[in-house]
Scaffold this motif. Structure first.
Motif, PDB file in Angstrom:
ATOM      1  N   GLY A  76       0.818  -1.212   0.000  1.00  0.00           N
ATOM      2  CA  GLY A  76       0.000   0.000   0.000  1.00  0.00           C
ATOM      3  C   GLY A  76       0.848   1.257   0.000  1.00  0.00           C
ATOM      4  O   GLY A  76       0.535   2.228  -0.700  1.00  0.00           O
ATOM      5  N   GLY A 108      -3.845   2.502  -2.382  1.00  0.00           N
ATOM      6  CA  GLY A 108      -2.623   2.515  -1.578  1.00  0.00           C
ATOM      7  C   GLY A 108      -2.883   2.654  -0.086  1.00  0.00           C
ATOM      8  O   GLY A 108      -2.534   1.765   0.712  1.00  0.00           O
ATOM      9  N   LEU A 111      -4.880  -0.143   1.676  1.00  0.00           N
ATOM     10  CA  LEU A 111      -4.058  -1.322   1.951  1.00  0.00           C
ATOM     11  C   LEU A 111      -3.192  -1.116   3.194  1.00  0.00           C
ATOM     12  O   LEU A 111      -3.032  -2.028   4.018  1.00  0.00           O
TER      13      LEU A 111
END
Length: 253
Positions: A76, A108, A111
């Motif tokens: 991420g 991103g 995550l």
């Protein structure tokens, strides 16, 4: 966006076509299916992976969830940095795979947050209540994901439209040939490959016949015609009225 990019390839602005909303939607329907299928597959995979993580946490397994947490956090972070680079460096975003920057921006930080959630569950499973700040963070992450997906779909639609236009330009010989009977010659280059104009002497009001042009589309009471060799020297779109001032015949390939 797909329809706009498709006709821009032929030098025609979408506003000039004067299409209705229904016509635009019908022309762009095909571009909906790939991103929608991708989104559904992504959701199913994410749900399956999350369910597997839940099972591992309930069974007291720590190694695999820990590896997943670290991997999700690092992936991420890398995606978010890549998304920011693409956002700030415009030239990079123009050359990348369509939608890469918005996908990285949209997925991103979620995550990273998911990796942190797994790590927290490993330390003290099931002992957390969501406060106002955490709810706001979740709303912000969800909003970022939605924006990223919409942005990625928009970019993909433009790329898809350009690809379809290039494909159509390479296969113009399969489009219907148009024969026009006119009252005056069209202003076209004499050496335009595949297009002929000659005098028509049938005693009527039409004095010139032009044949060889291919039909691109019909919209707003006008015919948009292109030469059969678009990749050659004759890159132009000819617009003629589709009314009684022109006699039109369509010939199959």
């Amino acid at each position: 966006m797909s329809t706009l990019a498709r006709y821009e390839h032929f030098g025609v602005d979408l506003a000039v076509l004067d299409l209705s909303t229904t016509e635009v939607l019908m022309l762009g329907t095909e571009v909906v299916f790939p991103p929608l299928a991708f989104l559904l597959v992504l959701m199913l995979l994410a749900l399956a992976a999350h369910q597997a993580v839940i099972v591992l946490l309930h069974r007291g397994r720590r190694t695999v969830p820990y590896v997943i947490a670290v991997a999700a956090g690092l992936l991420g972070l890398v995606m978010f940095v890549r998304g920011m680079v693409g956002l700030l460096w415009v030239e990079l975003s123009k050359r990348e795979f369509p939608g890469l920057t918005p996908i990285c921006l949209g997925l991103g930080l979620p995550l990273v947050a998911y990796g942190l959630w797994i790590a927290r569950e490993l330390r003290s499973p099931g002992r957390h209540t969501r406060g106002v700040n955490e709810v706001l963070i979740l709303v912000g992450l969800a909003g970022m994901t939605v924006i990223g997906l919409f942005w990625a779909t928009n970019v993909f639609a433009g790329a898809y439209g350009r690809g379809r236009a290039a494909e159509a330009a390479a296969e113009l010989h399969t489009r219907p040939m148009v024969v026009l009977d006119l009252t005056q010659r069209l202003y076209l280059p004499e050496d335009l490959a595949g297009v002929d104009q000659f005098a028509l002497d049938d005693g009527g009001s039409f004095t010139v016949r032009c044949q060889g042009l291919r039909l691109l589309t019909e919209a707003g009471g006008r015919l948009f015609l292109v030469p059969p060799d678009w990749e050659g020297a004759g890159r132009r779109t000819i617009v003629v009225p589709n009314d009684d001032s022109v006699r039109v015949q369509f010939l199959p390939d």
